[in-house]
Enzyme design. Structure first.
Site, PDB file in Angstrom:
ATOM      1  N   ASP A 114     -39.128  25.098   3.422  1.00 46.77           N
ATOM      2  CA  ASP A 114     -39.382  25.957   2.262  1.00 46.77           C
ATOM      3  C   ASP A 114     -40.610  26.829   2.505  1.00 46.77           C
ATOM      4  O   ASP A 114     -40.602  28.035   2.225  1.00 46.77           O
ATOM      5  CB  ASP A 114     -39.581  25.104   1.009  1.00 46.77           C
ATOM      6  CG  ASP A 114     -39.884  25.942  -0.221  1.00 46.77           C
ATOM      7  OD1 ASP A 114     -39.013  26.711  -0.644  1.00 46.77           O
ATOM      8  OD2 ASP A 114     -41.011  25.831  -0.750  1.00 46.77           O
ATOM      9  N   LYS A 152     -41.031  31.153   3.110  1.00 50.56           N
ATOM     10  CA  LYS A 152     -42.010  32.011   2.431  1.00 50.56           C
ATOM     11  C   LYS A 152     -42.901  32.738   3.436  1.00 50.56           C
ATOM     12  O   LYS A 152     -43.234  33.909   3.246  1.00 50.56           O
ATOM     13  CB  LYS A 152     -42.845  31.165   1.469  1.00 50.56           C
ATOM     14  CG  LYS A 152     -42.013  30.599   0.320  1.00 50.56           C
ATOM     15  CD  LYS A 152     -42.760  29.557  -0.495  1.00 50.56           C
ATOM     16  CE  LYS A 152     -41.870  28.959  -1.575  1.00 50.56           C
ATOM     17  NZ  LYS A 152     -42.511  27.875  -2.327  1.00 50.56           N
TER      18      LYS A 152
END
Length: 367
Positions: free
Chosen positions: A225, A229
């Site tokens: 995750d 980003k």
């Protein structure tokens, strides 16, 4: 007015509708389409707002009164309206993200917290950037537009700040931060200079019970995750980062990475408390704490995701709760610009989507 269609009505989508209906923009944004993975609602030929103000549970309302979901029909309906149409993708689906070029070619603007389109295939990312008027290298078009502020930091102004740096000719040297609310919570509670450390497995268990982690905490601990980003920030800064080559430190103990069930993983995690304790003791012996960080290193090419040590004087060391914190270092701001706050949750994510919607309205209709 702007016609709005929402794909993936769950917690965030429902909260967004609630925020729109409570705001002064409730007559600016007409919610004319709502979709779940199974059922959808679309308005009539006059594109009147859907009658949803009295729907106490929006998703159930769609499931009980809607027709079978067909995104082709959904998009066709939105694209034929007289007012500008915006589709909001609140899913985390790669299959849906792959449809963005089709939506943009149909003249629809796109707003989304879905990271897949901007962090997976580099060719898809570039195609989307060229099709959207606000990111294309070609001048002249006013629409369609794409905004995805909430793919990094939920409602925090991370990507809009980064975009402003780029547009004004500033040079990005480094973007580093704690991009995960889950990993922020875990290490803020585990590694502290002022409190005795609890077992790492205990903190993970509490975080899971509080709903801070994914159903399987390994989906947080593996770093993917955060890597998505970092990839998004890097690409917007002009770097061709790719998940397949980005260094990502997976802090799930190797022996537990292939354990089949979440239950088994949680049951065996205490076996590795000594491993995490030793990492923490090494940091504390140096007067530092552990933080799980992502970095875009435009200057030295050392972008990646890792568990790192920070001294007490560093802003990352004093972070509390589950906040995100991102620091930009640029030519104009050599001492850095820091953005900090809640980086997860339905309310702040819906807020971020709402601000992107307002930007589209202002660009399409004027102020």
């Amino acid at each position: 007015m702007v016609n709005v269609g929402i794909v993936g009505v769950g917690l965030v989508g429902s909260e967004l509708v609630s925020q729109i209906l409570r705001s002064s923009y409730k007559n600016t944004f007409k919610v004319v389409g709502l979709s779940t993975s199974q059922k959808m609602l679309v308005s009539d030929a006059d594109y009147k707002p859907l009658s949803i103000e009295q729907a106490s549970e929006l998703r159930s309302h769609i499931v009980n009164t809607g027709i079978s979901t067909d995104l082709g029909i959904f998009i066709d309906y939105l694209s034929k309206g007289k007012e500008h149409g915006v589709i909001i993708d609140c899913t985390a689906s790669e299959e849906v993200a792959n449809l963005y070029p089709t939506w943009l070619r149909a003249g629809l603007s796109v707003v989304t917290p879905n990271k897949k389109a901007f962090s997976s295939s580099l060719s898809l990312f570039k195609e989307i950037q060229e099709l959207a008027a606000n990111t294309s290298s070609k001048a002249g078009k006013r629409t369609p537009l794409i905004y995805h502020e909430t793919t990094v930091g939920a409602g925090l102004p991370v990507l809009s700040t980064l975009t402003d740096f780029i547009k004004t000719g500033d040079e990005i040297e480094k973007i580093e931060g704690i991009f995960s609310g889950t990993l922020s919570y875990l290490f803020n509670n585990f590694s502290s200079l002022s409190a005795e450390a609890k077992p790492f497995s205990e903190i993970v268990s509490v975080a899971k019970d509080l709903g801070y982690t994914e159903p399987d905490p390994r989906d947080d601990l593996n770093g993917m995750d955060v890597a998505r980003k970092v990839t998004i920030c890097g690409r917007l800064a002009g770097l061709e980062l790719d998940l397949s080559t980005l260094p990502i430190e997976n802090i799930v103990p190797e022996a537990l990475q292939s354990v089949q069930s979440t239950t088994d993983f949680m049951a065996r995690l205490p076996e590795f408390d000594d491993h995490f304790s030793n990492l923490n003791k090494e940091a504390l012996a140096e007067g530092k704490v552990l933080r799980y960080v992502g970095m875009v290193d435009a200057k030295n090419g050392q972008s990646g995701v890792k568990l790192a040590k920070y001294p007490a004087s560093h802003p990352f060391a004093s972070l509390q709760g589950s906040d995100n914190i991102i620091k930009f270092t640029t030519k104009y701001f050599p001492n850095g610009v820091i953005i900090q706050g809640a980086g997860a949750g339905a309310a702040v994510t819906a807020y971020g989507i709402f601000t992107d919607l307002i930007k589209i309205s202002e660009r399409v209709e004027g102020f």
